[in-house]
Design an enzyme around this catalytic site. Structure first.
Site, PDB file in Angstrom:
ATOM      1  N   SER A   1       1.439  -9.835  -1.146  1.00 57.11           N
ATOM      2  CA  SER A   1       1.131  -8.412  -0.957  1.00 57.11           C
ATOM      3  C   SER A   1       1.512  -7.868   0.407  1.00 57.11           C
ATOM      4  O   SER A   1       1.791  -6.680   0.544  1.00 57.11           O
ATOM      5  CB  SER A   1      -0.362  -8.167  -1.212  1.00 57.11           C
ATOM      6  OG  SER A   1      -1.156  -8.997  -0.387  1.00 57.11           O
TER       7      SER A   1
ATOM      8  N   LYS B   1       0.808  -1.224   0.000  1.00 53.51           N
ATOM      9  CA  LYS B   1       0.000   0.000   0.000  1.00 53.51           C
ATOM     10  C   LYS B   1       0.842   1.275   0.000  1.00 53.51           C
ATOM     11  O   LYS B   1       0.454   2.291  -0.544  1.00 53.51           O
ATOM     12  CB  LYS B   1      -0.942   0.006   1.203  1.00 53.51           C
ATOM     13  CG  LYS B   1      -2.068  -0.997   1.048  1.00 53.51           C
ATOM     14  CD  LYS B   1      -3.295  -0.593   1.823  1.00 53.51           C
ATOM     15  CE  LYS B   1      -4.466  -1.487   1.476  1.00 53.51           C
ATOM     16  NZ  LYS B   1      -4.290  -2.870   2.008  1.00 53.51           N
TER      17      LYS B   1
ATOM     18  N   GLU C   1      -9.512   7.063   3.924  1.00 56.27           N
ATOM     19  CA  GLU C   1     -10.393   6.103   4.580  1.00 56.27           C
ATOM     20  C   GLU C   1      -9.569   4.856   4.881  1.00 56.27           C
ATOM     21  O   GLU C   1      -8.564   4.601   4.226  1.00 56.27           O
ATOM     22  CB  GLU C   1     -11.558   5.720   3.661  1.00 56.27           C
ATOM     23  CG  GLU C   1     -11.252   4.631   2.614  1.00 56.27           C
ATOM     24  CD  GLU C   1     -10.222   5.021   1.556  1.00 56.27           C
ATOM     25  OE1 GLU C   1     -10.048   6.236   1.319  1.00 56.27           O
ATOM     26  OE2 GLU C   1      -9.582   4.116   0.989  1.00 56.27           O
TER      27      GLU C   1
HETATM   28  C1  PLP Z   1      -5.149  -3.864   1.712  1.00 51.02           C
HETATM   29  C2  PLP Z   1      -4.478  -5.114   1.374  1.00 51.02           C
HETATM   30  C3  PLP Z   1      -4.897  -5.921   0.291  1.00 51.02           C
HETATM   31  C4  PLP Z   1      -6.111  -5.608  -0.521  1.00 51.02           C
HETATM   32  O1  PLP Z   1      -6.053  -4.433  -1.253  1.00 51.02           O
HETATM   33  P1  PLP Z   1      -5.860  -4.409  -2.828  1.00 51.02           P
HETATM   34  O2  PLP Z   1      -6.156  -3.011  -3.210  1.00 51.02           O
HETATM   35  O3  PLP Z   1      -6.816  -5.385  -3.430  1.00 51.02           O
HETATM   36  O4  PLP Z   1      -4.460  -4.806  -3.105  1.00 51.02           O
HETATM   37  C5  PLP Z   1      -4.181  -7.068   0.006  1.00 51.02           C
HETATM   38  N1  PLP Z   1      -3.103  -7.434   0.744  1.00 51.02           N
HETATM   39  C6  PLP Z   1      -2.672  -6.699   1.783  1.00 51.02           C
HETATM   40  C7  PLP Z   1      -1.485  -7.163   2.554  1.00 51.02           C
HETATM   41  C8  PLP Z   1      -3.341  -5.526   2.134  1.00 51.02           C
HETATM   42  O5  PLP Z   1      -2.904  -4.806   3.190  1.00 51.02           O
END
Ligand code: PLP
Length: 412
Positions: free
Chosen positions: A396, A104, A126
């Site tokens: 992610s 993020k 948000e």
């Molecule tokens: C917020 C988050 C997501 C989901 O958000 P996307 O916009 O779909 O990427 C996925 N993985 C992690 C670790 C997150 O913090």
């Protein structure tokens, strides 16, 4: 429509810099469905965003912060024991190693620099689980900007550690008290705040959602993920293209970043993992591609989970980062055009995949990312030649924030 590629850097490969048309449409999805009061803000950002793409000074500052502050490039790691288990070659793109623990921050760094360009000194955002709130509070501290984060009252109770992190970083956390008191209500209230404070405030959206140009802009900031993947895989395999790129999808920003520079490469199969929760027929789900219908949510025409008369249905997933009732318009388009395939992964499948990665590789993934890992089971079943494939999974985020959920689920 997918537009022609454009040269955004001086390297040998020609990388695209936009996906949607000028009005922000991906096929029939996207656009900017906004109240008139927001037109000036949106127009200001659209203009600034398109000029940034040719602004060498901006790009240099962005790249330098990604390298020295965020810790990029993140490694592309060949997961040997995981590969052995599935009889194929699996690489993990380690977004979990970024500062603040997830992808993020790539977007919040980009947007805070944009805000600075626009002469804004206040940021509003948000947050649902608190991850985007933390990433925003982080870059506001870095830039000395005032930061207000709207968060549903229920989420504030559920996500105390992230609330504390935001406060330590100097942000003000304002409870959203309307509706179901969760993410979509926090989004509504952040937008309302922005309408009332248009001159000094920039609104940082946390995913590829909201009105144009946000989805395009967030995807572009996140596209550094697939840019690095291409270079790193070329070093390791002699080609930039794997057979599969897999990413989890909440709003869809990490998936957009992982897919971005592969969208035109037809030999790369793009796979999204959405959260099925307790199952797509259970009523307790966040699988928007599987269960959603066309509508308008937070300024964008996309698929969303709604009742017959258009009331948004509260989503459910064990992962707080995936329970958004809509999905980025890009992904609705990729699914509709069959360019990408989406699997709905249940809570159980994700939690088992998360435990498996911890035990096989010594990496505890975010529960969101564990949804992407779980897709290995589906592909092993669906692809007869899976043993000959090269797979990249976008990891992610890291699982530190999820330890109590894992402990409870696994009975530790
Ligand atoms: C917020 C988050 C997501 C989901 O958000 P996307 O916009 O779909 O990427 C996925 N993985 C992690 C670790 C997150 O913090």
């Amino acid at each position: 429509m997918i537009n022609q590629t454009e040269n955004i850097n001086t390297q040998k490969t020609i990388l695209r810099s936009k996906i949607s048309d000028e009005r922000g449409y991906y096929g029939q999805f996207g656009g900017a469905y906004i109240p008139e009061m927001l037109y000036p803000n949106i127009e200001e950002i659209t203009k600034a965003y398109y000029s940034l793409q040719n602004d060498e000074e901006f790009k240099k500052e962005f790249r330098n912060l990604l390298r020295d502050y965020v810790g990029r490039p993140t490694p592309l790691y060949l997961a040997k024991r995981l590969s052995e288990k599935y009889g194929t070659k699996v690489y993990l793109k380690r977004e979990d190693l970024n500062h603040t623990g997830a992808h993020k921050v790539n977007n919040t760094v980009g947007q805070v620099l944009l805000a600075k360009k626009l002469g804004k000194n206040k940021i509003v955002a948000e947050t649902g689980a608190g991850q985007h709130g933390v990433a925003t509070a982080t870059v506001c501290a870095l830039m000395g900007m005032e930061c207000i984060v709207f968060m549903g009252e229920i989420d504030i109770e559920r996500q105390q550690p992230n609330v504390q992190r935001m406060k330590m970083l100097g942000a003000e956390v304002r409870p959203a008290l309307s509706g179901s008191k969760t993410l979509k209500d926090a989004t509504n209230e952040a937008m309302r705040y922005w309408i009332n404070n248009p001159v000094d405030t920039h609104y940082i959206i946390g995913s590829v959602v909201g009105p144009h140009p946000y989805p395009e802009m967030v995807a572009w900031f996140q596209s550094v993920i697939s840019e690095e993947m291409r270079n790193q895989l070329t070093e390791k395999e002699g080609t930039p293209n794997p057979d599969y790129v897999i990413a989890c999808v909440g709003g869809g920003s990490n998936a957009a970043g992982a897919f971005y520079h592969y969208i035109d490469e037809k030999d790369v199969q793009l796979i999204g993992a959405e959260a099925a929760g307790l199952g797509i027929s259970s009523g307790e789900t966040a699988a928007t591609i599987a269960c959603g219908t066309l509508g308008v949510l937070h300024g964008s025409k996309t698929l969303l989970m709604q009742t017959k008369d258009g009331q948004v249905v509260e989503p459910y997933s064990i992962s707080a980062g995936l329970d958004y009732p809509g999905i980025g318009a890009l992904h609705a388009y990729l699914a509709d055009s069959k360019r990408a395939k989406f699997y709905a992964i249940t809570d159980d499948e994700a939690m088992q995949a998360g435990e498996e990665l911890a035990l096989l590789e010594g990496i505890i993934p975010a529960i969101e990312s564990a949804h992407a890992l779980a897709v290995l089971n589906n592909l092993k079943e669906d692809d007869k030649d899976f043993s000959k494939k090269v797979v990249i999974i976008n990891l992610s985020g890291r699982g530190d924030k999820d330890l109590s959920a894992y402990s409870k689920y696994l009975g530790m």
